[in-house]
Design an enzyme around this catalytic site. Structure first.
Site, PDB file in Angstrom:
ATOM      1  N   ARG A 228       0.847  -1.205   0.000  1.00  0.00           N
ATOM      2  CA  ARG A 228       0.000   0.000   0.000  1.00  0.00           C
ATOM      3  C   ARG A 228       0.880   1.251   0.000  1.00  0.00           C
ATOM      4  O   ARG A 228       0.581   2.230  -0.688  1.00  0.00           O
ATOM      5  CB  ARG A 228      -0.941  -0.011   1.218  1.00  0.00           C
ATOM      6  CG  ARG A 228      -2.000  -1.093   1.120  1.00  0.00           C
ATOM      7  CD  ARG A 228      -3.058  -0.940   2.192  1.00  0.00           C
ATOM      8  NE  ARG A 228      -2.638  -1.340   3.512  1.00  0.00           N
ATOM      9  CZ  ARG A 228      -2.892  -2.532   4.068  1.00  0.00           C
ATOM     10  NH1 ARG A 228      -3.578  -3.441   3.410  1.00  0.00           N
ATOM     11  NH2 ARG A 228      -2.476  -2.816   5.291  1.00  0.00           N
ATOM     12  N   SER A 266     -17.606  -6.300  -3.163  1.00  0.00           N
ATOM     13  CA  SER A 266     -18.921  -6.939  -3.285  1.00  0.00           C
ATOM     14  C   SER A 266     -19.633  -6.994  -1.939  1.00  0.00           C
ATOM     15  O   SER A 266     -20.794  -7.382  -1.868  1.00  0.00           O
ATOM     16  CB  SER A 266     -18.768  -8.346  -3.874  1.00  0.00           C
ATOM     17  OG  SER A 266     -17.840  -9.071  -3.117  1.00  0.00           O
ATOM     18  N   ASN A 293     -19.633  -6.144  -8.073  1.00  0.00           N
ATOM     19  CA  ASN A 293     -18.799  -7.287  -8.419  1.00  0.00           C
ATOM     20  C   ASN A 293     -17.710  -6.784  -9.359  1.00  0.00           C
ATOM     21  O   ASN A 293     -17.993  -6.231 -10.419  1.00  0.00           O
ATOM     22  CB  ASN A 293     -19.679  -8.344  -9.096  1.00  0.00           C
ATOM     23  CG  ASN A 293     -18.872  -9.561  -9.498  1.00  0.00           C
ATOM     24  OD1 ASN A 293     -17.738  -9.464  -9.996  1.00  0.00           O
ATOM     25  ND2 ASN A 293     -19.458 -10.718  -9.275  1.00  0.00           N
ATOM     26  N   ALA A 294     -16.467  -6.990  -8.992  1.00  0.00           N
ATOM     27  CA  ALA A 294     -15.358  -6.426  -9.769  1.00  0.00           C
ATOM     28  C   ALA A 294     -15.333  -6.962 -11.199  1.00  0.00           C
ATOM     29  O   ALA A 294     -14.995  -6.229 -12.129  1.00  0.00           O
ATOM     30  CB  ALA A 294     -14.035  -6.726  -9.064  1.00  0.00           C
ATOM     31  N   ASP A 314      -6.468  -6.607  -5.698  1.00  0.00           N
ATOM     32  CA  ASP A 314      -6.057  -7.414  -4.539  1.00  0.00           C
ATOM     33  C   ASP A 314      -7.213  -8.344  -4.180  1.00  0.00           C
ATOM     34  O   ASP A 314      -7.869  -8.170  -3.149  1.00  0.00           O
ATOM     35  CB  ASP A 314      -5.689  -6.486  -3.373  1.00  0.00           C
ATOM     36  CG  ASP A 314      -5.254  -7.263  -2.137  1.00  0.00           C
ATOM     37  OD1 ASP A 314      -4.847  -8.439  -2.282  1.00  0.00           O
ATOM     38  OD2 ASP A 314      -5.332  -6.705  -1.027  1.00  0.00           O
ATOM     39  N   CYS A 354      -3.026 -13.902  -3.312  1.00  0.00           N
ATOM     40  CA  CYS A 354      -2.671 -14.472  -2.019  1.00  0.00           C
ATOM     41  C   CYS A 354      -2.965 -15.973  -1.986  1.00  0.00           C
ATOM     42  O   CYS A 354      -2.960 -16.575  -0.917  1.00  0.00           O
ATOM     43  CB  CYS A 354      -3.382 -13.743  -0.888  1.00  0.00           C
ATOM     44  SG  CYS A 354      -5.168 -13.802  -1.021  1.00  0.00           S
TER      45      CYS A 354
HETATM   46  N1  SAH Z   1      -7.025  -4.698  -0.522  1.00  0.00           N
HETATM   47  C1  SAH Z   1      -7.580  -4.937   0.773  1.00  0.00           C
HETATM   48  C2  SAH Z   1      -7.898  -6.408   1.025  1.00  0.00           C
HETATM   49  C3  SAH Z   1      -8.812  -7.028  -0.009  1.00  0.00           C
HETATM   50  S1  SAH Z   1      -9.458  -8.556   0.520  1.00  0.00           S
HETATM   51  C4  SAH Z   1      -6.637  -4.374   1.842  1.00  0.00           C
HETATM   52  O1  SAH Z   1      -5.496  -3.999   1.513  1.00  0.00           O
HETATM   53  O2  SAH Z   1      -7.010  -4.309   3.002  1.00  0.00           O
HETATM   54  C5  SAH Z   1     -10.481  -9.012  -0.797  1.00  0.00           C
HETATM   55  C6  SAH Z   1     -11.827  -8.312  -0.847  1.00  0.00           C
HETATM   56  O3  SAH Z   1     -12.446  -8.679  -2.083  1.00  0.00           O
HETATM   57  C7  SAH Z   1     -12.816  -8.684   0.246  1.00  0.00           C
HETATM   58  O4  SAH Z   1     -13.195  -7.514   0.934  1.00  0.00           O
HETATM   59  C8  SAH Z   1     -14.029  -9.274  -0.493  1.00  0.00           C
HETATM   60  O5  SAH Z   1     -15.281  -8.849   0.037  1.00  0.00           O
HETATM   61  C9  SAH Z   1     -13.844  -8.685  -1.874  1.00  0.00           C
HETATM   62  N2  SAH Z   1     -14.425  -9.461  -2.992  1.00  0.00           N
HETATM   63  C10 SAH Z   1     -14.496 -10.797  -3.160  1.00  0.00           C
HETATM   64  N3  SAH Z   1     -15.024 -11.111  -4.355  1.00  0.00           N
HETATM   65  C11 SAH Z   1     -15.304  -9.935  -4.979  1.00  0.00           C
HETATM   66  C12 SAH Z   1     -15.835  -9.571  -6.259  1.00  0.00           C
HETATM   67  N4  SAH Z   1     -16.192 -10.513  -7.133  1.00  0.00           N
HETATM   68  N5  SAH Z   1     -15.963  -8.272  -6.562  1.00  0.00           N
HETATM   69  C13 SAH Z   1     -15.574  -7.298  -5.669  1.00  0.00           C
HETATM   70  N6  SAH Z   1     -15.068  -7.569  -4.460  1.00  0.00           N
HETATM   71  C14 SAH Z   1     -14.927  -8.877  -4.110  1.00  0.00           C
END
Ligand code: SAH
Length: 411
Positions: A228, A266, A293-294, A314, A354
């Site tokens: 970050r 999401s 949803n990404a 991420d 991860c």
């Molecule tokens: N970048 C963050 C951690 C991300 S963890 C940090 O640095 O703290 C991953 C996240 O992706 C979770 O919050 C989860 O809710 C979200 N997620 C899971 N599937 C998703 C999707 N299809 N679209 C958007 N977000 C999603």
């Protein structure tokens, strides 16, 4: 502001009474694994199980030769987790062994000069604490004991953590599913003092609220802290944080000068917390948080011809098992390809995985394929991993799970 110095509030040297030590005997195959630097002994390599309950046991080879000390987990496929050689003094049944290990782990974190109030103090096998995690959030600590053997030293560790760090509270976040493989209950238990629902963390110049009782992991994704900070150098124009959780990459991008940061998750709860964190940093007008949803969002943005100067990907671990790898790889490629297509000329993509099962060569192969399909000239600016307070031991591959890259679309 520097991280508060570690306090030694009392010099209590605990002693142990000498009791007969339970013994476990393992096969030559199991012993060979240990000699290659990996601390796990699987059930199939157990020649004679200790009669006793889980806990610390003495380990011996097929002919009774001493191999050291280990945690014993009667119900687990991983029966034994090696702790130390036979001649270690004091040995692990003695609380002073744990004090010494803890001091080593703390000294390493101090050497890192971490510019944040939350970081990992104990990274399990990589710090010689098999299946044990300790994270620090300012004046509070979160402990995880994820095997039956480790559970038996929970109270000793709590005592030593209080002695070494004088925390206001210690929480056991023992709710991960992995505990069921060890016949342990999933629970969140207050071990010491008190722990509030939200703890404010400072990370560089950003502030956020960590959710120690019910947030993901132990309350925040501390493993991405250095990434970050690194991403701040890329901040400009329009940015996208596509799996934002509580919006931490977005906060750093906004604080470092991006004009607008779109933060997606999401989960509605994660988006609410992202908005709160943005307000907390006076960035409410810069960070635009959306529940989405990404996968759908990236496609829709492409369809409407949007462009971004910085994109952060991420995602959660798409490959939770080896069998899930092919589908997971396709999903990783999809989001990386769409993101590369969305970059403005000169724009940067920070991308991470991860999933332990997606190893570094697999990650690079997936990125290479996304770069090729994007038809863009792409530069690899940096290969990165988890923050240094989550150390990697090369002989224990499980300690290295987070891979990341910074890519730039040249034109
Ligand atoms: N970048 C963050 C951690 C991300 S963890 C940090 O640095 O703290 C991953 C996240 O992706 C979770 O919050 C989860 O809710 C979200 N997620 C899971 N599937 C998703 C999707 N299809 N679209 C958007 N977000 C999603």
């Amino acid at each position: 502001m520097a991280v508060p110095a570690l306090l030694h509030c009392a010099a209590v040297a605990s002693t142990s009474e000498s009791q007969p030590v339970p013994r476990a005997r393992i096969s030559a195959h199991g012993a060979a694994r240990l000699s290659h630097g990996h601390p796990w002994v699987y059930r199939g390599d157990l020649l004679r199980a200790p009669a006793e309950e889980p806990g610390v046991v003495a380990l011996e080879g097929p002919h009774g030769e001493p191999l050291g000390w280990a945690f014993w987990s009667p119900q687990s496929q991983i029966s034994l987790r090696w702790l130390a050689p036979a001649e270690v003094d004091p040995p692990p049944p003695d609380p002073r062994f744990w004090r010494r290990r803890l001091e080593e782990a703390l000294a390493y974190r101090q050497s890192l000069e971490i510019d944040a109030t939350a970081y990992r103090i104990v990274h399990a096998e990589a710090d010689g604490f098999p299946s044990i995690i300790v994270d620090r959030y300012g004046d509070y600590l979160v402990l995880q004991t994820l095997s039956a053997g480790a559970e038996r030293v929970r109270d000793v560790l709590t005592h030593e953590l209080v002695e070494c760090l004088c925390p206001n509270g210690i929480l056991a976040r023992n709710d991960p599913p992995v505990r069921t493989h060890e016949a342990l209950s999933r629970e969140v238990v207050l071990l010491h003092g008190e722990v509030p629902k939200g703890v404010e963390v400072r990370e560089g110049s950003a502030r956020y609220l960590a959710a120690l009782w019910d947030g993901q992991k132990t309350g925040a994704f501390l493993d991405q802290r250095e990434n970050r900070i690194a991403v701040r150098a890329l901040a400009r124009g329009r940015a996208l944080d596509a799996f934002c959780y509580h919006g931490l990459f977005a906060l750093h991008l906004a604080a470092a000068g991006a004009d607008e940061v779109v933060a997606l998750d999401s989960s509605a709860a994660a988006i609410a917390r992202t908005r709160e964190n943005a307000e907390r940093n006076g960035m409410g007008a810069v960070v635009r948080a959306h529940e989405a949803n990404a996968f759908d969002f990236l496609r829709a943005e492409l369809a409407r011809g949007a462009r971004y100067d910085v994109i952060v990907l991420d995602p959660p671990a798409f490959a939770k098992t080896r069998a899930a790898l092919p589908r997971a790889t396709a999903a990783y490629k999809e989001i990386n390809l769409r993101s590369l297509e969305l970059l403005a000329p000169g724009g940067h993509l920070f991308t991470a995985s991860c999933s332990y099962h997606l190893q570094v060569p697999d990650f690079l192969r997936m990125l290479r394929s996304a770069c090729a399909d994007s038809g863009r000239r792409v530069r690899l600016c940096a290969l990165r991993g988890q923050a240094a307070d989550h150390p990697v031991v090369l002989t224990i591959p499980e300690t290295w799970y987070l891979k990341a890259a910074i890519l730039q679309a040249i034109d």
